[in-house]
Design an enzyme around this catalytic site. Sequence first.
Site, short mmCIF file in Angstrom:
data_model
loop_
_atom_site.label_atom_id
_atom_site.label_comp_id
_atom_site.label_asym_id
_atom_site.label_seq_id
_atom_site.Cartn_x
_atom_site.Cartn_y
_atom_site.Cartn_z
N GLY A 31 0.82 -1.22 0.00
CA GLY A 31 0.00 0.00 0.00
C GLY A 31 0.84 1.25 0.00
N HIS A 37 4.36 2.22 -8.05
CA HIS A 37 3.36 1.14 -8.10
C HIS A 37 2.49 1.28 -9.35
CE1 HIS A 37 3.99 1.42 -3.58
NE2 HIS A 37 4.28 0.17 -3.83
N GLN A 61 8.05 -9.32 7.59
CA GLN A 61 9.26 -8.85 6.92
C GLN A 61 9.87 -7.62 7.60
OE1 GLN A 61 6.97 -8.05 3.15
NE2 GLN A 61 8.40 -6.35 2.99
N GLY A 147 9.42 -4.15 -8.62
CA GLY A 147 10.21 -3.00 -9.05
C GLY A 147 11.70 -3.25 -8.90
N LYS A 149 13.79 -1.12 -8.02
CA LYS A 149 14.35 -0.39 -6.86
C LYS A 149 14.72 -1.38 -5.75
CE LYS A 149 12.16 1.70 -3.59
NZ LYS A 149 12.78 1.33 -2.29
N ARG A 187 8.57 5.17 1.62
CA ARG A 187 9.28 5.73 2.79
C ARG A 187 9.77 7.15 2.55
NH1 ARG A 187 10.62 -0.08 3.64
NH2 ARG A 187 9.80 -0.63 5.69
O1 PAF Z 1 8.02 -4.65 -2.05
C1 PAF Z 1 7.09 -4.72 -1.23
O2 PAF Z 1 6.26 -3.81 -1.12
C2 PAF Z 1 6.94 -5.94 -0.33
O3 PAF Z 1 8.19 -6.42 0.05
C3 PAF Z 1 6.09 -7.07 -0.96
C4 PAF Z 1 6.75 -7.63 -2.20
C5 PAF Z 1 4.72 -6.54 -1.29
C6 PAF Z 1 5.94 -8.22 0.05
O4 PAF Z 1 5.30 -7.81 1.20
#
Ligand code: PAF
Length: 283
Positions: A31, A37, A61, A147, A149, A187
């Site tokens: 999100g 995105h 994560q 991506g 990045k 971020r």
């Molecule tokens: O790149 C991200 O936003 C996250 O690491 C992902 C791939 C959605 C997994 O939570």
Amino acid sequence: MEAAETIQSIRSLIKAARDSGKNIGLVPTMGALHVGHISLIEAARKKCDYVVVSIFVNPTQFVPGEDFEKYPRPLEDDLDICQKAGVDAVFAPAQGEMYPVENVTWVNVEKLTESLCGQFRPGHFQGVTTVCSKLFNIVAPDIAFFGQKDAQQAIVIRRMAADLNMSLSIVVCPTIRESNGLAVSSRNMYLSEEQKKDAANIYKSLQKCHRMIDTGVKDASEIIDEMRNILLKVPSIEIEYISIVDADTLQSIDHITGKVLIAVAVRIGRARLIDNILLDSTK
Ligand code: PAF
């Protein structure tokens, strides 16, 4: 556009799309959607008949002390962006839908996760590969879009998909940048205008590296020193790493040869920022 919060409801939307002969594209996200995105969604729309965006801030994560609680969650805005970008379905599950009980099953890609960000965020990639495996099992996409990045993430996921014979392809789309070169990231919203200007030096250091390699410099440490000098001139930047690695193995190299990934991670204020360039030094 449909919005699904449960695994059952996204699966039934996808089944209906598949039954009508559509191929499925997945853009996994956490999100706080931005132009980066949107570029993934556009790439998915070009290649797929039915585009699913997942929005899930994945707790597994985040390393202890990171920004999991504070991570932005502007769901209404995200749904609006998806709608305007032509997404067919958004899958936005609650934490309890994705992890209903304590998770004891993990997907772990070895070696490729040891260097770069893996050194500084222990367990991060295990969380990413586990949640992506879950999302791939839920959505069963033909293609998933990531991506450049997050270069290490893309390489790790591609390898996971290959090693586990997952029946999908992984497409990696170019990094989208602000006009000053700063890589677009969720971020970046932690940065003040001043800090954003400072952060433009990350890409400047990568461009310097590009020019040095173009002019035939082969010594990786010479290049890293030049990059470090650029970043050290900016007091707000705290360097986490500047690495030059083989683009396939992600192992550090001393001598520039073949395909190389040059990756940087820094902290500015409360933001941790990463960026990279991928170069083929034979060309
Ligand atoms: O790149 C991200 O936003 C996250 O690491 C992902 C791939 C959605 C997994 O939570």
